[in-house]
Design an enzyme around this catalytic site. Sequence first.
Site: not given
Length: 438
Positions: A410-411
């Site tokens: 998850d950036h």
Amino acid sequence: MKKEIKVPDIAESVQTGIITSVLVKKGDHVSVDQPVVEIETDKASTDIPSPFEGIVDEIKVKEGDEVKVNQVILILETEEKENEPDKLSGKEESRKESKEKDEDAEVDKEEGKEKDQLKEEKNRDDKKEDDQKKEESPEDKKRHPSLIPAAPSVRRLARELEVDLAEVKGSGPGERITAEDVTSHSDKPSGKPEKELKSDVKLPDFSKFGPVKREKIQTIRRITSENVTRSWQSIPHVTHFDEADVTGLENFRKQSQDGFEKNGVKLTVTAILLKIAGFALQKFPRFNASLDGEEIIFKQYFNIGVAVDTPQGLLVPVIRDVNSKSLLQLANELDELAQKARDKKISPDEMQGGNFTISNLGGIGGTAFTPIILPPQVAILGVSKAKYQPVYDGEEIQKKMVLPLSLSYDHRVIDGADGARFLRWICDVIEDPYALFR
Ligand code: CAO
């Protein structure tokens, strides 16, 4: 005396399920804890045991029926007389008592919180109410949902069933809303379209081109579909790829196999990766976290889910506290849970609480894939098929077994450099376990 067997509370947030199998027939003798139906929920397939002993008098459900918590599924003729006190089995009674105590404690706690909140809101509103001195209209209730008379457990149920309490008429004293009011309201058509798997693509009439066959989508497939869509739409995924030389690890695996087989289990690539991923989560806490609004929750325990391919669809049992378990324990537990998942015997609890997931498709094939994160987790490790390849080590070409790995993260929580470091660290430890001490 006739007694009803109802769908119990299977797990938190599970309200409905599909009957996949009825395990008894009219006239059968049923003993306490004997499974009577098999039910598939969004969390798993599980058996519903009978809380009583008796003869099956009536079966109220059939395969394929959708049932709700508390719905009657069977009626048993028991030996108890009408006026005898309700004789639950000792086990059931203590289960019920302790559950009720837990619920009461929770409700008391929530009610305390809610009372304070109510008091505050009430003080704020008193001035206004003095002026108005009239009964609350539905609009008022909408503005102050806490003024709607309902217990915390009922509010929770309403949230789960997506019922707006302002629209429910309470049948309790002082129009207090009961759990039954909420469930029966949720049965009524709300005007909202039913949740269904919709495709944005307008389908042509396929039968114009050739024969077709339609099949109802099973619960687990439907839930997977909803979850991956939600994850894909809400989490900015990045997938990072790397490769590990597993020649040494494969030799270790083969040499250790006899010892493991004596204990009735195989040492597999997945079990070894579980061990290494546990250490990686400890070293890189952001990968063992969840995003909560403007905060990140760093978990201090290390539970890892493993994607298992089953005939009814993808299931993800969770191995708890991987860092406190030996390779043999991990191999055993993985084998046991994967088998339970395939046999539809896994419980919802055994699939909860994962912080990270491993999805190994290498036993089937493929050079790489981009796994989808399971919220509220923030990363997932994809494993593809290891195979021999010529590798140039700077001086000569050598035959090495290479394992392709892909890490989706998850950036919002993890930057690209962190993702690259995390996966490289895993590859380093696979190639040289002494890297663990560096
Ligand atoms: N590369 C090469 N070979 C591999 C491998 C890999 N990455 N992973 C497993 N293998 C081999 C094993 O060594 C074993 O071979 P041998 O019998 O010669 O020892 C064989 O494949 C079968 O392994 P396994 O599947 O029994 O054991 P496992 O512990 O490695 O895997 C499990 C267990 C549960 C991960 C696997 O059975 C499974 O279900 N995988 C599918 C996961 C999935 O569906 N993911 C997609 C989710 S997203 O849609």
